[in-house]
Write an enzyme that holds these catalytic residues in place. Structure first.
Site, PDB file in Angstrom:
ATOM      1  N   CYS A 171      34.360  48.459  32.770  1.00  0.00           N
ATOM      2  CA  CYS A 171      35.814  48.618  32.858  1.00  0.00           C
ATOM      3  C   CYS A 171      36.314  49.996  32.417  1.00  0.00           C
ATOM      4  O   CYS A 171      37.500  50.303  32.597  1.00  0.00           O
ATOM      5  CB  CYS A 171      36.493  47.547  32.017  1.00  0.00           C
ATOM      6  SG  CYS A 171      35.843  45.896  32.300  1.00  0.00           S
ATOM      7  N   HIS A 303      44.391  49.274  27.013  1.00  0.00           N
ATOM      8  CA  HIS A 303      43.480  48.537  27.887  1.00  0.00           C
ATOM      9  C   HIS A 303      44.130  47.199  28.244  1.00  0.00           C
ATOM     10  O   HIS A 303      44.093  46.781  29.396  1.00  0.00           O
ATOM     11  CB  HIS A 303      42.132  48.348  27.189  1.00  0.00           C
ATOM     12  CG  HIS A 303      41.068  47.772  28.054  1.00  0.00           C
ATOM     13  ND1 HIS A 303      40.771  48.266  29.298  1.00  0.00           N
ATOM     14  CD2 HIS A 303      40.211  46.722  27.857  1.00  0.00           C
ATOM     15  CE1 HIS A 303      39.785  47.570  29.836  1.00  0.00           C
ATOM     16  NE2 HIS A 303      39.432  46.619  28.983  1.00  0.00           N
ATOM     17  N   GLU A 314      42.806  45.783  19.847  1.00  0.00           N
ATOM     18  CA  GLU A 314      43.484  47.018  20.247  1.00  0.00           C
ATOM     19  C   GLU A 314      44.723  47.263  19.399  1.00  0.00           C
ATOM     20  O   GLU A 314      45.043  48.415  19.056  1.00  0.00           O
ATOM     21  CB  GLU A 314      43.845  46.940  21.730  1.00  0.00           C
ATOM     22  CG  GLU A 314      44.151  48.280  22.341  1.00  0.00           C
ATOM     23  CD  GLU A 314      44.149  48.251  23.854  1.00  0.00           C
ATOM     24  OE1 GLU A 314      44.269  49.341  24.440  1.00  0.00           O
ATOM     25  OE2 GLU A 314      44.029  47.164  24.462  1.00  0.00           O
ATOM     26  N   LYS A 333      48.079  46.527  33.349  1.00  0.00           N
ATOM     27  CA  LYS A 333      47.375  45.365  33.897  1.00  0.00           C
ATOM     28  C   LYS A 333      48.316  44.183  34.083  1.00  0.00           C
ATOM     29  O   LYS A 333      48.022  43.272  34.873  1.00  0.00           O
ATOM     30  CB  LYS A 333      46.207  44.978  32.990  1.00  0.00           C
ATOM     31  CG  LYS A 333      45.037  45.955  33.028  1.00  0.00           C
ATOM     32  CD  LYS A 333      43.877  45.462  32.183  1.00  0.00           C
ATOM     33  CE  LYS A 333      42.697  46.423  32.233  1.00  0.00           C
ATOM     34  NZ  LYS A 333      42.972  47.703  31.547  1.00  0.00           N
ATOM     35  N   HIS A 338      43.316  43.272  36.156  1.00  0.00           N
ATOM     36  CA  HIS A 338      42.237  44.114  35.640  1.00  0.00           C
ATOM     37  C   HIS A 338      41.412  44.598  36.827  1.00  0.00           C
ATOM     38  O   HIS A 338      40.637  43.856  37.424  1.00  0.00           O
ATOM     39  CB  HIS A 338      41.371  43.307  34.682  1.00  0.00           C
ATOM     40  CG  HIS A 338      40.400  44.137  33.890  1.00  0.00           C
ATOM     41  ND1 HIS A 338      39.990  45.396  34.281  1.00  0.00           N
ATOM     42  CD2 HIS A 338      39.763  43.891  32.710  1.00  0.00           C
ATOM     43  CE1 HIS A 338      39.140  45.872  33.405  1.00  0.00           C
ATOM     44  NE2 HIS A 338      38.995  44.985  32.434  1.00  0.00           N
ATOM     45  N   PHE A 397      32.659  45.948  28.621  1.00  0.00           N
ATOM     46  CA  PHE A 397      31.422  45.266  28.269  1.00  0.00           C
ATOM     47  C   PHE A 397      30.389  46.330  27.877  1.00  0.00           C
ATOM     48  O   PHE A 397      30.377  47.435  28.401  1.00  0.00           O
ATOM     49  CB  PHE A 397      30.884  44.493  29.473  1.00  0.00           C
ATOM     50  CG  PHE A 397      31.466  43.122  29.660  1.00  0.00           C
ATOM     51  CD1 PHE A 397      32.598  42.713  28.988  1.00  0.00           C
ATOM     52  CD2 PHE A 397      30.876  42.214  30.540  1.00  0.00           C
ATOM     53  CE1 PHE A 397      33.132  41.449  29.163  1.00  0.00           C
ATOM     54  CE2 PHE A 397      31.392  40.939  30.733  1.00  0.00           C
ATOM     55  CZ  PHE A 397      32.523  40.559  30.043  1.00  0.00           C
TER      56      PHE A 397
END
Length: 822
Positions: A171, A303, A314, A333, A338, A397
């Site tokens: 990502c 994010h 976050e 997002k 996403h 990830f």
């Protein structure tokens, strides 16, 4: 630690975007002003098996409006179509027109980020294998499923013959791609860079996130009630230029890339560090990179996935970063979902459009703030505001973190001059795992004995195959590497990489622990990547009702580097590049960039390969493997097209500044003095066999190192054992001269170990460095061609040219000076 060099600004002169709220700058800007969401019920596949029907798709996208008929036939994968369409939009927006017939005239580079790569094509492959649709798996499909194919597709269509980089850090991929574009322009390695990313909506990805219960049952609402994410798709690209190049052509300037930073959590394969430490370190380092402080930041694009773990983490990171200062935080997002590897470029584009128009985007669908989420999230309504720069971050990830600083362009601002030379980089250690054994001693022993580590594959690959042999890594456990490591939950490729990286740390004199890990990172290369058989066999026949929950997090390409970071506590600069053949050597060049510019203190650079059953079966069925006598006596076969004997393993090289190495008494095995990197554009599906691009890369490396052709005393290469090897030999002859090239000693380990497509060149380099370190001679070559095998090898460290070239046409040359040379 060597001080970071002053940053020269990188100007953004064009943007192209395709996302769920728009297919142009204006459409996206309108959606930002309206706070409009593009998340709706997914049309790409049946969602009845999932917790949610919602996602963000690029609606009404007709690839025929952007691609030629031939390109549509060459590139049927939706991710490639989105990427090329957005890239062309960016070039048009910048007033540029690149094509195969009219390639860039200046020093141009391409950087593309993707999480899934050709996953849509891979899903088609499994439907064919399972008898769910007609067709056959052919060489075209074998190309389209690879990560590096996106880079080749764009360079081929747009005529880019300079460097092509493909970043695949899940990502955070396209945020990293924009950061690398800044790196290339800021250091003067390119005048103009086309950078961005793309990913398409895929069933296998949706099934994985849904099985993890990470999806929202409704429309995603980051930082507020209704927990979970919606998947999205899209593509966005920027044209990034040096001030001089932009000025010379009178370009309009949209903004500036002012800094970037990368790091690793070293915490967990999927979950972020709950303290927010990785996110904080990355944002903080990016701000420092830009030469500003927190008071100069007007907004933060989070994010903001909508998952509970991400949003709490976050929020902690932002609170720590901002202190008493309140900075608006938003999640784009909430409007597009996403978009995976495209998320960073899509979100940064929206952020720059908003800043240009004195707007802070809203976090849509915001309800009641979730516990632990107490910031100003700009709920539901976009906010008028004038500000000069924003932070845009993505976390992935594998624990990969990336942040960039994007600012307004002020034409009168003085351009910083680079007053100090880049810090020389030293190679201080190496580690390897291959079919000849673990670490460097058994590798050198096997090479000197002339052994081939090729064994029958019958115990690993089920069913009858025409090829019978491969270079397989012998079984091992923690006690063979470091008893403190836990390798039990890793897949094989990550076990190989962790072992090789641990050996590299040992040989460079670095400890495994929090203190050393804080200043050490990893740049890893990938070709095929981790096995995805379990996920695909679960998802495809059930339409997503089943998924391989344990394996889902391990199939992203950067999972390997993430496991290495977790095991060895590496929290520094971290990324994964998918350059195709010899990706580990390309990773070494990127590590050189990061270390020499002061963005990293110490890096492990290399690659890993795992030869799992489907990988071998695919190559065997396509006629890409030697069989019979040709595999038993694996060597150069100039008359054979495409064939090879596969191997597996991993190798990593420790890279740090020469100054740091000297200060801590580390061995300096070699210095990287020069490099050249080019891309061939002769063909897309067929091998690029013209040696001109490789010769140009060699010429660039020699000029960069200040060498003449006569200074080269050894060549490290990675032949495959087929007609493609002639390109390497002819490239040398064109650059160095036919006579000298025919006398120069060539060294490889491929015919002993089998071809690890990403790692073999790095394995050979690790063996050469080990021989130099121990005062041992190099090993007799077993190519089968006496002209090469009888060339006299040097008896000690010498100036070495490292070359690599893939069938797709990614070319690399590195000039290595032996340690201790003046």
């Amino acid at each position: 630690m060597t001080a970071r060099l002053p940053n020269r600004p990188a100007l953004v002169t064009g943007m192209g975007i395709l996302c769920p709220v728009g297919r142009s700058r204006q459409e996206v800007l309108d959606a930002l002003r309206q706070g409009r969401s593009g998340i709706d019920e997914i049309a790409a596949f049946d969602t009845s098996a999932f917790r949610t029907p919602f996602g963000g798709e690029v609606r009404s996208f007709d690839p025929a409006e952007h691609l030629t008929k031939a390109e549509l036939e060459d590139m049927p994968d939706r991710s490639l179509q989105l990427a090329l369409a957005a890239a062309r939009r960016a070039l048009e927006d910048a007033g540029l027109c690149w094509s195969r017939d009219d390639p860039p005239k200046s020093r141009a580079a391409l950087v593309v980020g993707t999480c899934n790569g050709g996953l849509s094509t891979a899903e088609q492959q499994y439907r064919i294998l399972l008898g769910m649709q007609p067709g056959r798996f052919d060489r075209k499909m074998n190309l389209l499923i690879r990560y590096h194919t996106m880079g080749k597709a764009l360079s081929y269509a747009l005529g880019v013959t300079g460097p092509t980089w493909v970043v695949t850090t899940a990502c955070s991929s396209s945020t990293t791609a924009l950061g690398l574009a800044f790196e290339l322009v800021s250091r003067g390695a390119a005048d103009v860079v086309l950078a961005g990313g793309a990913d398409a909506m895929c069933l296998a990805t949706m099934a994985g996130f849904d099985a993890l219960k990470a999806t929202s049952t409704g429309r995603t609402a980051p930082f507020s009630t209704s927990v979970g994410l919606n998947l999205g798709e899209g593509a966005a690209f920027w044209v990034v230029e040096s001030p001089a190049h932009a000025s010379a052509r009178g370009a309009r300037v949209d903004g500036e890339l002012q800094g970037y930073a990368l790091s690793a959590d070293a915490h967990h394969p999927t979950a972020p560090d709950p303290r927010g430490d990785g996110a904080y370190r990355t944002m903080s380092a990016a701000i420092e990179s830009a030469g500003v402080d927190i008071g100069d930041i007007g907004a933060i694009n989070a994010h903001g996935t909508g998952t509970d773990a991400n949003d709490r983490t976050e929020t902690k990171a932002v609170l720590r970063l901002c202190g008493a200062k309140s900075i608006p935080v938003y999640s784009f997002k909430s409007q597009v979902g996403h978009c995976l590897g495209a998320a960073g470029a899509v979100e940064a584009t929206a952020g720059l459009l908003a800043m240009q128009n004195d707007l802070i985007p809203a976090t849509c669908n915001f309800g009641e703030a979730r516990p632990g989420c107490g910031l100003d999230y700009v709920p539901n309504t976009p906010r008028p505001a004038h500000y000069d720069r924003f932070v845009s971050s993505n976390y992935a990830f594998g624990g990969n973190n990336a942040s960039i600083i994007v600012g307004r362009h002020h034409p009168g601002r003085p351009v910083p001059e680079v007053t100090a030379p880049e810090a020389p980089t030293a190679l201080t250690g190496a580690g390897a795992v291959c079919s000849l054994g673990l670490d460097l001693e058994p590798l050198l022993e096997g090479l000197h004995e002339g052994r081939r580590g090729l064994v029958p594959v019958a115990g690993r690959v089920p069913g009858a195959t025409r090829a019978r042999l491969a270079g397989l890594v012998p079984p091992f456990s923690e006690r063979h590497v470091d008893r403190r490591l836990d390798l039990r939950n890793m897949n094989s490729i990550s076990r190989y990489a962790t072992a090789a990286a641990r050996f590299a740390l040992k040989h460079c004199g670095a400890r495994v622990g929090p203190r050393e890990g804080a200043v050490t990172g990893i740049v890893s290369g990938v070709y095929v990547g981790p096995e995805e058989e379990g996920q695909m066999q679960a998802v495809i026949p059930t339409g997503g009702a089943c998924a391989d929950i344990a394996g889902f997090s391990q199939i992203v390409a950067n999972a390997t580097a993430g496991w290495v970071s977790n095991a060895l506590l590496l929290k520094g600069y971290s990324t994964t590049v998918a350059q195709g053949a010899d990706a580990g050597l390309f990773a070494l060049l990127l590590a050189h960039f990061a270390v020499s510019s002061g963005r990293a203190r110490r890096l492990l650079a290399g690659a890993a390969d795992e030869l799992y059953p489907r990988y071998f079966q695919n190559y065997d069925g396509l006629g890409l493997l030697h069989k019979g006598a040709d595999e038993q006596s694996y060597g150069l076969r100039p008359s054979a097209r495409h064939r090879r004997v596969l191997g597996e393993g991993a190798a990593y090289i420790a890279v740090e500044t020469k100054r740091d190495a000297l200060e801590r008494g580390a061995p300096i095995l070699a210095e990287l003095r020069g490099f050249g990197m080019t891309t061939d554009t002769q063909g897309f599906h067929e091998p690029n066999r013209d040696p001109a691009g490789l010769a140009r890369a060699i010429d660039e490396a020699l000029v960069c190192a200040g060498w003449s052709p006569a200074d080269v005393e050894l060549v490290l290469w990675t032949p495959q054992g087929n007609s493609g090897d002639l390109k390497l030999l002819e490239g040398l002859s064109r650059s160095l001269g036919a006579g000298p090239a025919e006398r120069l000693p060539l060294v490889t380990s491929v015919f002993h170990t089998g071809l690890g497509e990403a790692s073999s060149g790095t394995v050979t380099l690790a063996a050469v460095l080990a021989a130099w370190s121990e005062g041992r001679p190099l090993w007799k070559q077993i190519t089968g061609l006496s002209d090469i095998d009888q060339r006299r090898l040097p008896t000690g460290p010498v100036r070495t040219l490292v070359i690599a070239s893939s069938e797709l046409g990614f070319n690399l040359a590195l000039a290595l000076e032996p340690g201790g040379a003046s």
